[in-house]
Write a protein that holds these residues in place. Structure first.
Motif, PDB file in Angstrom:
ATOM      1  N   PRO A   1     -14.776  -4.077  -5.072  1.00 41.99           N
ATOM      2  CA  PRO A   1     -15.608  -4.223  -3.876  1.00 41.99           C
ATOM      3  C   PRO A   1     -17.103  -4.321  -4.168  1.00 41.99           C
ATOM      4  CG  PRO A   1     -14.997  -1.931  -4.162  1.00 41.99           C
ATOM      5  CD  PRO A   1     -14.384  -2.690  -5.312  1.00 41.99           C
TER       6      PRO A   1
ATOM      7  N   ARG B   1      -3.133   0.880  -2.425  1.00 44.80           N
ATOM      8  CA  ARG B   1      -3.474  -0.480  -2.859  1.00 44.80           C
ATOM      9  C   ARG B   1      -3.927  -0.491  -4.315  1.00 44.80           C
ATOM     10  NH1 ARG B   1      -6.028  -3.779   2.268  1.00 44.80           N
ATOM     11  NH2 ARG B   1      -4.432  -3.101   3.726  1.00 44.80           N
ATOM     12  N   TRP B   2      -4.623   0.570  -4.713  1.00 44.69           N
ATOM     13  CA  TRP B   2      -5.030   0.661  -6.123  1.00 44.69           C
ATOM     14  C   TRP B   2      -3.817   0.720  -7.035  1.00 44.69           C
ATOM     15  CZ3 TRP B   2      -8.765   0.055  -9.535  1.00 44.69           C
ATOM     16  CH2 TRP B   2     -10.063  -0.106  -9.061  1.00 44.69           C
TER      17      TRP B   2
ATOM     18  N   ARG C   1      -4.527   4.646   2.245  1.00 42.88           N
ATOM     19  CA  ARG C   1      -4.295   3.215   2.102  1.00 42.88           C
ATOM     20  C   ARG C   1      -4.949   2.635   0.843  1.00 42.88           C
ATOM     21  NH1 ARG C   1      -5.709  -0.543   7.191  1.00 42.88           N
ATOM     22  NH2 ARG C   1      -3.814   0.461   7.891  1.00 42.88           N
ATOM     23  N   VAL C   2      -6.192   3.081   0.574  1.00 49.86           N
ATOM     24  CA  VAL C   2      -6.897   2.545  -0.589  1.00 49.86           C
ATOM     25  C   VAL C   2      -6.207   2.969  -1.886  1.00 49.86           C
ATOM     26  CG1 VAL C   2      -9.082   2.564  -1.847  1.00 49.86           C
ATOM     27  CG2 VAL C   2      -9.071   2.385   0.642  1.00 49.86           C
TER      28      VAL C   2
ATOM     29  N   GLU D   1       0.816  -1.221   0.000  1.00 47.95           N
ATOM     30  CA  GLU D   1       0.000   0.000   0.000  1.00 47.95           C
ATOM     31  C   GLU D   1       0.847   1.269   0.000  1.00 47.95           C
ATOM     32  OE1 GLU D   1      -2.446  -1.048   3.329  1.00 47.95           O
ATOM     33  OE2 GLU D   1      -1.156  -0.034   4.745  1.00 47.95           O
TER      34      GLU D   1
ATOM     35  N   ARG E   1     -19.304  -4.601   5.213  1.00 53.30           N
ATOM     36  CA  ARG E   1     -18.078  -5.333   4.878  1.00 53.30           C
ATOM     37  C   ARG E   1     -17.767  -6.413   5.899  1.00 53.30           C
ATOM     38  NH1 ARG E   1     -14.766  -3.258   0.914  1.00 53.30           N
ATOM     39  NH2 ARG E   1     -13.791  -5.289   1.148  1.00 53.30           N
TER      40      ARG E   1
ATOM     41  N   THR F   1     -10.217  -4.632  -2.423  1.00 55.61           N
ATOM     42  CA  THR F   1     -10.011  -3.209  -2.683  1.00 55.61           C
ATOM     43  C   THR F   1     -10.354  -2.862  -4.123  1.00 55.61           C
ATOM     44  OG1 THR F   1      -8.215  -3.200  -1.096  1.00 55.61           O
ATOM     45  CG2 THR F   1      -8.298  -1.363  -2.621  1.00 55.61           C
TER      46      THR F   1
ATOM     47  N   LEU G   1      -5.749  -8.357  -3.113  1.00 56.52           N
ATOM     48  CA  LEU G   1      -6.221  -6.985  -3.278  1.00 56.52           C
ATOM     49  C   LEU G   1      -7.637  -6.937  -3.844  1.00 56.52           C
ATOM     50  CD1 LEU G   1      -2.963  -5.370  -4.695  1.00 56.52           C
ATOM     51  CD2 LEU G   1      -4.002  -4.897  -2.483  1.00 56.52           C
TER      52      LEU G   1
END
Lengths: 569, 106
Positions: free
Chosen positions: A223, A151-152, A147-148, A141, A234, A220, A217
């Motif tokens: 979703p 991760r993307w 964080r998102v 990450e 979630r 992420t 992943l």
């Protein structure tokens, strides 16, 4: 894609795809591979970076260690609702304790942690550091961003990696015929051979690691399915996916933190132990002396699991009526259950086994996913398999690095024809050096700062990480101002020097050096020092290679390689 | 011990597979020859090496470990074919023997 607009075959089009996806995301993938490979030794790095923990040396008798640790918890947190103890193993010297006070906030915030000396049960105060967790987190990450988002970015790079593997196999169909072929000292040919060899030899590893990286992943990147099916809940989705009943205390506690030490700092899914045990306060029998009661329980566990040591002890409702003690085996035999291991629940008052919770039986789809994701993370792995995964990671890192260098080498004839270096080529060349050796330099600096920054310094952990990025930036600047060959050489020497001296720095700054850690059998500390020496040897070997080729005699002996001399390390 | 068995067998198997290729036959023996038995034997030995791996680590971990050892067995042969091809004539049988003996003792 061809400028002369002739039709092109699938191999040519794949070649273009392979080259450009490779170079555009290669630097990021190199960083992901490099830090990910180090993360196979996450526990060892964490241990090394907290030298205060080296002094803890567990005795031979695990039951004695457990008794001492429980006595320590009695002093440390007598009123907690739950105690969780990770016993020492080949990767950790201390007892890692966590507990939740009765009225603690839900989730991670309410969990308190301490490291206990395995011989005395006393709490050890370790320095403030993110340790290996920083490298581990960076690996999927990145840093200093949401964080998102991180991760993307890594997720997109992973998809391109998957594309690069498949297009690479198609492009270089000859790689299977040239499986065992490496032609040294042949410039571009050698780089291509090295790139192919590292790619093909470890192809099962590359496919596994990339595909499972995408699986990890998945939540992420995609979703929406889960979002709509569970109405945005979630947690409900995650619980059902892991075969848990929402609200079921026992199941949750058993399965939330799978694998050795999953509850520790910097890992996912940590800190959710013990939501149970808040009810039923009240009258009854006097509290149990757990330090005494644990010894026969450990003996029973040993009889139940001759192949596995006890990894974790969870005490519910200590010092209250109805205390239960759960022992969990260290390690498991299958990846299909994501490393879930056997458990025994004891009634503390009687010392009898109360429950043998069955191992979860995953559906075929989740068993499949579990095998891949478990293999990716390697938490289950014993020393042999862990080193195999680590070395495969090294091969993967080398594959990305050779591919990056190959991009530059391949364009050397074009440069010579032009008589100058196009800006784009120079940019790639500088970035290659700044990333390939620069990241190793930054990691070495990170380990050094861990020992050199004052222990009492404010924002200490943050400054270790700032130092990492400053060293990385310095390496990039150095690569930009020096001629490429000199930059490669100087950075390789610097990396080798930084790493070879770490085992010397270790005992000088409070850790157990090899002369202490080997006799004590502290495998985690020994392993870290040897891994550092291995990295130093690798970069030292490359540096020596470069220095030799720079000597006039060597150049005279190999006049036919102007290409190599100009732009390659 | 099991690690040694799987690695030694993988190494010997990869040697057989490589020696079924013309290029490597010339490197080692100076001439090419038909080698279908070597090729089949090599693949068979690779499959055999899976047995001690699964016995030692269970099915899922065993397959993973096996793949890892195949990689490093092949890497060893690749380096040998580059820098010292001829000794493979005796190192490969020695590897097979070492693997078999270690397996019996395990």
């Amino acid at each position: 894609m061809r400028p002369d607009s002739k039709p092109e075959g699938i191999r040519q089009s794949m070649s273009w795809l392979h080259t450009w996806t490779g170079i555009v995301l290669g630097w990021l993938l190199y960083a992901v591979f490099f830090t990910g490979t180090l993360s196979y030794f996450l526990d060892e790095v964490n241990l090394w970076m907290k030298p205060e923990l080296h002094a803890s040396v567990p005795g031979a008798d695990a039951a004695q260690t457990a008794a001492v640790a429980l006595a320590g918890m009695q002093k440390l947190a007598p009123n907690a609702g739950t105690w969780t103890l990770e016993l020492p193993n080949e990767r950790q010297t201390t007892v890692s304790a966590s507990w939740r006070d009765r009225n603690a906030a839900a989730g991670r915030a309410g969990t308190k942690r301490a490291e206990l000396d395995a011989a005395t049960g006393a709490k050890i105060e370790a320095r403030e550091t993110r340790g290996g967790s920083f490298l581990y987190r960076f690996h999927f990450e990145l840093h200093a961003m949401d964080r998102v988002t991180g991760r993307w970015i890594v997720g997109i790079a992973t998809m391109f990696m998957f594309v690069a593997i498949i297009s690479g196999v198609i492009t270089h169909k000859k790689i299977f015929a040239e499986f065992f072929t490496f032609r040294p000292r042949k410039g571009q040919r050698s780089w291509l051979d090295a790139h192919n060899a590292t790619a093909v030899l470890a192809l099962p590893f590359h496919i596994m690691i990339t595909f499972s990286g995408l699986l990890l992943l998945m939540g992420t990147l995609m979703p929406w399915g889960a979002e709509s099916a569970y109405g945005g809940d979630r947690q409900a989705y995650n619980m059902e996916r892991r075969g848990m009943v929402p609200g079921g205390q026992q199941g949750q506690q058993g399965q939330q933190d799978q694998g050795g030490g999953a509850g520790r700092e910097g890992r996912e899914g940590g800190g959710r132990e013990g939501r149970g045990g808040r009810s039923r306060d009240g009258a009854g029998a006097p509290p149990v002396d757990l330090a005494a009661a644990i010894v026969p329980m450990m003996a029973q566990a040993r009889a139940e699991w001759p192949d596995h040591a006890v990894g974790r002890i969870t005490v519910n409702r200590p010092n209250k009526p109805g205390t239960t003690v759960e022992l969990r085996a260290h390690g498991s035999d299958s990846l299909t259950t994501r490393g879930a291991s056997a458990r025994l629940v004891f009634d503390a008052a009687t010392g009898k086994i109360k429950e043998r919770p069955p191992l979860p039986t995953p559906s075929a789809a989740s068993a499949f996913g579990n095998v891949f994701t478990s293999a990716h993370m390697g938490r289950f792995a014993g020393p042999t398999v862990r080193w195999l995964l680590f070395l495969s990671g090294v091969v993967g890192t080398a594959m990305v690095a050779t591919g990056l260098v190959l991009w530059v080498v391949k364009r050397a004839p074009e440069r010579r024809k032009l008589g100058r270096t196009p800006f784009g080529h120079r940019l790639v060349e500088v970035t290659n050096i700044g990333v390939v050796t620069g990241l190793a330099l930054a990691t070495g600096a990170y380990f050094w700062l861990n020992r050199l920054l004052p222990v009492a310094m404010a924002e200490r952990a943050a400054w270790e990480i700032n130092g990492f990025f400053l060293a990385w930036l310095a390496a990039l600047v150095h690569a930009a101002v020096r001629p490429p060959r000199a930059a490669w050489k100087e950075q390789c020497i610097a990396v080798a020097a930084l790493f070879v001296l770490l085992p010397v720095l270790n005992p000088l700054t409070g850790g157990h050096g090899l002369s202490t850690s080997i006799p004590l059998g502290q495998a985690g500390i020994v392993g870290f020092d040897f891994a550092m020496l291995a990295i130093a040897a690798l970069f030292g070997w490359i540096a020596r290679h470069l220095i030799r080729k720079d000597r006039p005699a060597a150049q005279a002996a190999q006049p036919a390689q102007p290409v190599l001399k100009e732009v390659t390390p | 011990m099991n690690a040694l068995v799987v690695l030694a067998l993988s190494y010997a198997a990869m040697a057989a597979v490589s020696l079924s290729m013309e290029r490597h036959q010339e490197q080692v023996y100076g001439k090419a020859f038909p080698a279908m038995p070597l090729r089949l034997g090599g693949w068979a030995l690779l499959a055999v090496a899976l047995v001690p791996a699964v016995a030692a680590w269970g099915t899922s971990v065993g397959i993973l470990a096996w793949l890892g050892f195949l990689t490093f067995g092949a890497l060893g042969i690749g380096l040998q074919m580059t820098y010292a091809p001829r000794p493979v004539r005796w190192t490969a049988p020695a590897g097979a023997l070492l693997g078999a003996v270690a397996w019996l003792l395990a």
